[in-house]
Design an enzyme around this catalytic site. Sequence first.
Site, PDB file in Angstrom:
ATOM      1  N   SER A 203       4.171   4.133  33.154  1.00 22.49           N
ATOM      2  CA  SER A 203       3.158   3.557  34.333  1.00 22.49           C
ATOM      3  C   SER A 203       3.649   2.412  34.126  1.00 22.49           C
ATOM      4  O   SER A 203       4.125   2.178  34.946  1.00 22.49           O
ATOM      5  CB  SER A 203       2.175   3.562  32.897  1.00 22.49           C
ATOM      6  OG  SER A 203       1.180   3.052  33.234  1.00 22.49           O
ATOM      7  N   HIS A 204       2.722   1.596  33.731  1.00 23.93           N
ATOM      8  CA  HIS A 204       2.697  -0.388  34.440  1.00 23.93           C
ATOM      9  C   HIS A 204       4.078  -0.775  33.361  1.00 23.93           C
ATOM     10  O   HIS A 204       4.287  -2.142  33.364  1.00 23.93           O
ATOM     11  CB  HIS A 204       1.742  -0.382  33.328  1.00 23.93           C
ATOM     12  CG  HIS A 204       1.289  -0.730  32.227  1.00 23.93           C
ATOM     13  ND1 HIS A 204       0.677   0.378  31.582  1.00 23.93           N
ATOM     14  CD2 HIS A 204       1.411  -1.444  31.340  1.00 23.93           C
ATOM     15  CE1 HIS A 204       0.403  -0.104  30.158  1.00 23.93           C
ATOM     16  NE2 HIS A 204       1.153  -0.727  29.890  1.00 23.93           N
TER      17      HIS A 204
ATOM     18  N   ASP B 139      -0.302   0.361  40.229  1.00 25.35           N
ATOM     19  CA  ASP B 139       0.738   0.308  39.237  1.00 25.35           C
ATOM     20  C   ASP B 139       2.272   1.188  39.218  1.00 25.35           C
ATOM     21  O   ASP B 139       1.688   2.087  40.365  1.00 25.35           O
ATOM     22  CB  ASP B 139      -0.088   0.712  37.632  1.00 25.35           C
ATOM     23  CG  ASP B 139      -0.004   2.098  37.624  1.00 25.35           C
ATOM     24  OD1 ASP B 139      -0.423   3.037  38.721  1.00 25.35           O
ATOM     25  OD2 ASP B 139      -0.105   2.855  36.402  1.00 25.35           O
TER      26      ASP B 139
ATOM     27  N   ASP C 171       2.738   3.879  38.738  1.00 26.76           N
ATOM     28  CA  ASP C 171       3.247   5.719  39.083  1.00 26.76           C
ATOM     29  C   ASP C 171       0.882   6.562  39.989  1.00 26.76           C
ATOM     30  O   ASP C 171       1.380   7.197  40.213  1.00 26.76           O
ATOM     31  CB  ASP C 171       2.983   6.176  37.717  1.00 26.76           C
ATOM     32  CG  ASP C 171       1.761   6.427  36.499  1.00 26.76           C
ATOM     33  OD1 ASP C 171       0.945   4.879  36.279  1.00 26.76           O
ATOM     34  OD2 ASP C 171       1.353   7.302  36.130  1.00 26.76           O
TER      35      ASP C 171
ATOM     36  N   ASP D  60      -1.742   5.543  39.124  1.00 31.57           N
ATOM     37  CA  ASP D  60      -2.848   6.153  38.157  1.00 31.57           C
ATOM     38  C   ASP D  60      -3.865   5.246  38.709  1.00 31.57           C
ATOM     39  O   ASP D  60      -5.286   5.049  38.170  1.00 31.57           O
ATOM     40  CB  ASP D  60      -2.713   7.025  37.478  1.00 31.57           C
ATOM     41  CG  ASP D  60      -1.562   6.605  36.596  1.00 31.57           C
ATOM     42  OD1 ASP D  60      -2.225   5.449  36.298  1.00 31.57           O
ATOM     43  OD2 ASP D  60      -1.589   6.702  35.191  1.00 31.57           O
ATOM     44  N   ARG D  61      -3.450   3.642  38.683  1.00 29.96           N
ATOM     45  CA  ARG D  61      -4.223   2.842  37.851  1.00 29.96           C
ATOM     46  C   ARG D  61      -4.650   2.266  39.706  1.00 29.96           C
ATOM     47  O   ARG D  61      -3.763   2.024  40.388  1.00 29.96           O
ATOM     48  CB  ARG D  61      -3.861   1.922  37.221  1.00 29.96           C
ATOM     49  CG  ARG D  61      -3.500   2.173  36.020  1.00 29.96           C
ATOM     50  CD  ARG D  61      -3.043   1.192  35.085  1.00 29.96           C
ATOM     51  NE  ARG D  61      -2.602   2.106  33.868  1.00 29.96           N
ATOM     52  CZ  ARG D  61      -2.740   1.113  32.777  1.00 29.96           C
ATOM     53  NH1 ARG D  61      -3.209  -0.245  32.421  1.00 29.96           N
ATOM     54  NH2 ARG D  61      -1.700   1.858  31.430  1.00 29.96           N
TER      55      ARG D  61
ATOM     56  N   THR E 250      -9.706   6.248  24.585  1.00 34.55           N
ATOM     57  CA  THR E 250      -8.729   5.885  25.240  1.00 34.55           C
ATOM     58  C   THR E 250      -7.692   6.666  25.642  1.00 34.55           C
ATOM     59  O   THR E 250      -6.993   7.233  24.716  1.00 34.55           O
ATOM     60  CB  THR E 250      -7.864   4.330  25.097  1.00 34.55           C
ATOM     61  OG1 THR E 250      -8.937   3.431  24.409  1.00 34.55           O
ATOM     62  CG2 THR E 250      -6.740   3.717  26.111  1.00 34.55           C
TER      63      THR E 250
ATOM     64  N   GLU F 173     -11.804   3.618  33.106  1.00 28.90           N
ATOM     65  CA  GLU F 173     -11.261   2.576  31.914  1.00 28.90           C
ATOM     66  C   GLU F 173     -11.042   1.021  32.527  1.00 28.90           C
ATOM     67  O   GLU F 173     -10.892   1.190  33.670  1.00 28.90           O
ATOM     68  CB  GLU F 173     -10.143   3.273  31.063  1.00 28.90           C
ATOM     69  CG  GLU F 173     -10.246   4.710  30.987  1.00 28.90           C
ATOM     70  CD  GLU F 173      -8.445   5.074  30.524  1.00 28.90           C
ATOM     71  OE1 GLU F 173      -8.483   5.117  29.154  1.00 28.90           O
ATOM     72  OE2 GLU F 173      -7.898   5.036  31.343  1.00 28.90           O
ATOM     73  N   GLU F 174     -11.737   0.488  31.843  1.00 29.71           N
ATOM     74  CA  GLU F 174     -11.099  -0.939  31.416  1.00 29.71           C
ATOM     75  C   GLU F 174     -10.181  -1.631  31.765  1.00 29.71           C
ATOM     76  O   GLU F 174      -9.396  -2.027  32.186  1.00 29.71           O
ATOM     77  CB  GLU F 174     -11.518  -1.677  30.243  1.00 29.71           C
ATOM     78  CG  GLU F 174     -10.741  -1.461  28.943  1.00 29.71           C
ATOM     79  CD  GLU F 174      -9.495  -1.653  28.768  1.00 29.71           C
ATOM     80  OE1 GLU F 174      -8.608  -2.761  29.233  1.00 29.71           O
ATOM     81  OE2 GLU F 174      -8.357  -0.669  28.187  1.00 29.71           O
TER      82      GLU F 174
ATOM     83  N   LYS G 290      -6.318   9.623  36.715  1.00 30.46           N
ATOM     84  CA  LYS G 290      -7.096   8.159  36.741  1.00 30.46           C
ATOM     85  C   LYS G 290      -6.363   8.564  38.525  1.00 30.46           C
ATOM     86  O   LYS G 290      -5.449   8.368  38.587  1.00 30.46           O
ATOM     87  CB  LYS G 290      -7.111   7.167  36.329  1.00 30.46           C
ATOM     88  CG  LYS G 290      -5.847   6.973  35.659  1.00 30.46           C
ATOM     89  CD  LYS G 290      -5.869   5.319  34.707  1.00 30.46           C
ATOM     90  CE  LYS G 290      -4.996   5.555  34.283  1.00 30.46           C
ATOM     91  NZ  LYS G 290      -4.385   6.011  32.809  1.00 30.46           N
TER      92      LYS G 290
ATOM     93  N   ARG H  57      -5.408  -4.536  21.202  1.00 30.95           N
ATOM     94  CA  ARG H  57      -5.803  -5.229  21.984  1.00 30.95           C
ATOM     95  C   ARG H  57      -7.487  -5.799  21.466  1.00 30.95           C
ATOM     96  O   ARG H  57      -7.894  -4.997  20.731  1.00 30.95           O
ATOM     97  CB  ARG H  57      -5.847  -4.271  22.916  1.00 30.95           C
ATOM     98  CG  ARG H  57      -4.732  -3.596  23.672  1.00 30.95           C
ATOM     99  CD  ARG H  57      -4.634  -3.162  24.691  1.00 30.95           C
ATOM    100  NE  ARG H  57      -3.647  -2.095  25.620  1.00 30.95           N
ATOM    101  CZ  ARG H  57      -2.930  -2.664  25.406  1.00 30.95           C
ATOM    102  NH1 ARG H  57      -2.671  -3.891  25.770  1.00 30.95           N
ATOM    103  NH2 ARG H  57      -1.540  -1.659  26.234  1.00 30.95           N
TER     104      ARG H  57
HETATM  105  C1  G16 Z   1      -2.795   5.198  29.668  1.00 28.10           C
HETATM  106  C2  G16 Z   1      -3.678   5.374  29.414  1.00 28.10           C
HETATM  107  C3  G16 Z   1      -5.368   5.134  29.796  1.00 28.10           C
HETATM  108  C4  G16 Z   1      -4.765   4.163  28.954  1.00 28.10           C
HETATM  109  C5  G16 Z   1      -4.009   2.650  29.278  1.00 28.10           C
HETATM  110  C6  G16 Z   1      -4.006   2.168  28.302  1.00 28.10           C
HETATM  111  O1  G16 Z   1      -2.778   5.169  31.389  1.00 28.10           O
HETATM  112  O2  G16 Z   1      -3.853   7.262  30.188  1.00 28.10           O
HETATM  113  O3  G16 Z   1      -6.538   5.894  29.071  1.00 28.10           O
HETATM  114  O4  G16 Z   1      -6.106   2.982  28.950  1.00 28.10           O
HETATM  115  O5  G16 Z   1      -2.616   3.959  29.551  1.00 28.10           O
HETATM  116  O6  G16 Z   1      -3.519   2.402  26.841  1.00 28.10           O
HETATM  117  P1  G16 Z   1      -3.258   1.710  25.836  1.00 28.10           P
HETATM  118  O7  G16 Z   1      -4.294   0.829  25.454  1.00 28.10           O
HETATM  119  O8  G16 Z   1      -3.056   1.906  24.132  1.00 28.10           O
HETATM  120  O9  G16 Z   1      -2.461   0.808  26.093  1.00 28.10           O
HETATM  121  P2  G16 Z   1      -1.234   4.759  31.597  1.00 28.10           P
HETATM  122  O10 G16 Z   1      -1.426   4.756  33.120  1.00 28.10           O
HETATM  123  O11 G16 Z   1       0.035   3.604  31.345  1.00 28.10           O
HETATM  124  O12 G16 Z   1      -0.552   6.057  31.482  1.00 28.10           O
END
Ligand code: G16
Length: 556
Positions: free
Chosen positions: A124-125, A290, A292, A294-295, A357, A376-377, A389, A509
Amino acid sequence: MNDDKKANNIIMNIKKIPSVPFTDQKTGTSGLRKKVKVFQTPHYLENFLQAIFDVATDLKGGLLILGGDGRYYNNEAIQTILKMAVAHGISHIKVGQNGLLSTPAVSHLIRKYSAAGGIILSASHNPGGPDGDFGIKFNTANGGPADSKFTDQLFASSLHITEYKIATIEDIPLQKLGEYQCGETRIEIIDPVSDYADLMAEIFDFPSIQALFDSGLFNICFDAMHAVTGPYAKAIFQQRLNARTSSVINATPLKDFGGGHPDPNLIYAKELVERLNQGKDAPNFGAASDGDGDRYMLIGRNFFVNPSDCLAIMTANAHLLSGYQQGLNGVARSLPTSRAVDKVAETLGIECYETPTGWKYFGNLLDDRRITLCGEESFGGGSDHIREKDGIWAVLFWLNLVTVKRQSVEEITRAHWTRFGRHYYSRHDYEGLDSNVAEQLMEGLRKRVETLKGETFAGHTVSFSDDFSYTDPVDHSITKHQGIRILFEDESRIVFRLSGTGTEGATLRVYLERYEADPALHDLETQTALADMIAIARELAELETRCGREQPDIIT
Ligand code: G16
């Protein structure tokens, strides 16, 4: 497309390679995320894949969707997955050209072609490159991330690996569309974008959005952050909707994301923010996605819309878009996401679910048709069109909304606050904490919340506090210890939790929220508006004494 689509028969043998278990292959919030170097440890990747093939037994004889965000090690991992998938009798594999597929595109392809599952390669990010992060997610036949039951089985299985099965075949060329037959398995290299772009055109009013771009009065800047959405954004915004060629920046997916951090927020999408703040000639609408895809982050000129507000605004206005005019079944947000959407759901008379989450928790609610939108935030938003997402979907939703309302992003947001009140909101991240110290901090909070009710801090009285536990209303599974929530009588709120996506130490967090109904008070600077909550959170968590941290590392 002139690429060779003819199936090529490939000669192969299947080998069983002895191995021993790794004890750290437990998935986090979203799949298995580790440093690239960990995945490069001999047998590490193969062991985890073997566990997937052992647990996802439906894959045998079925269709697998495969692709990733293009980060370092993406294509090496794809070759290994192909060889192991062939050895495990998967009958058909659709792989994105050049190894690319966004997370939402995988979810869509699984659903469209009734696949047995999908493997997405992404962290992801998290930054990429040889010293960066890598990750693997497995999505099940509904298109969504594997649920906790599956991931628990996966971990258990990973602890008992004694060998893995792999076919000895040459690497499959991923650059050209085409088909290869390896024993019983058909490997198809597909266009990563077209199916997804078609879906977007079905949901949204493309002619109206195109007319908006054609008017010359409106333009967009989309920052793909050198990650997977570049090709999607160009195909959709430029080729299908006629946006200017300057409308997509950082559009070429790079293995190390150009040395950047593909996290769509005001800090990492700095170039986009600068472009939007260039005065009257700046684009009217800015967005970033981001690693991949999804955000998303949404901004107007000199104006940021926080993701929690995005969800609330989408919920309040969905009926105005043709794709959602039948109304919403319900909505859901993750625990730390602000309660802005709760106000809207209350007004609309629809259910609003609060989940832990992790996108996987929305899956059952969507499948059971209890909700239509969720968010989600952490810059995530989505709907029942897929089970992930979806960054580009969210941007198109907003573009479609702009065409209907004929208002700017800022005007839409301000009108929403006037109607429903404003939830000032911020997340403070404390990164790289010692894991034991972070666990002790959470344990301290767990004990503290048992007796907090009725206590007053800086004039704010606690009305409720707990360690969030979720009972899935569909399958009744229970997920405990999902975050400490502290609610105050004036509707302010603090949530504490540890991130489940990091790869080094622990990240705490702290999510801070304050509700303000009075429009005359909707222009405060966010951190100032939240000053009391910030101070209370630091005191309750004993941040300085336990962690020696005076300030968060990242504020979003
Ligand atoms: C994933 C999850 C999200 C979550 C995010 C951050 O997203 O699918 O539901 O909000 O991680 O998670 P954390 O607060 O545990 O770091 P992604 O886009 O990173 O796959």
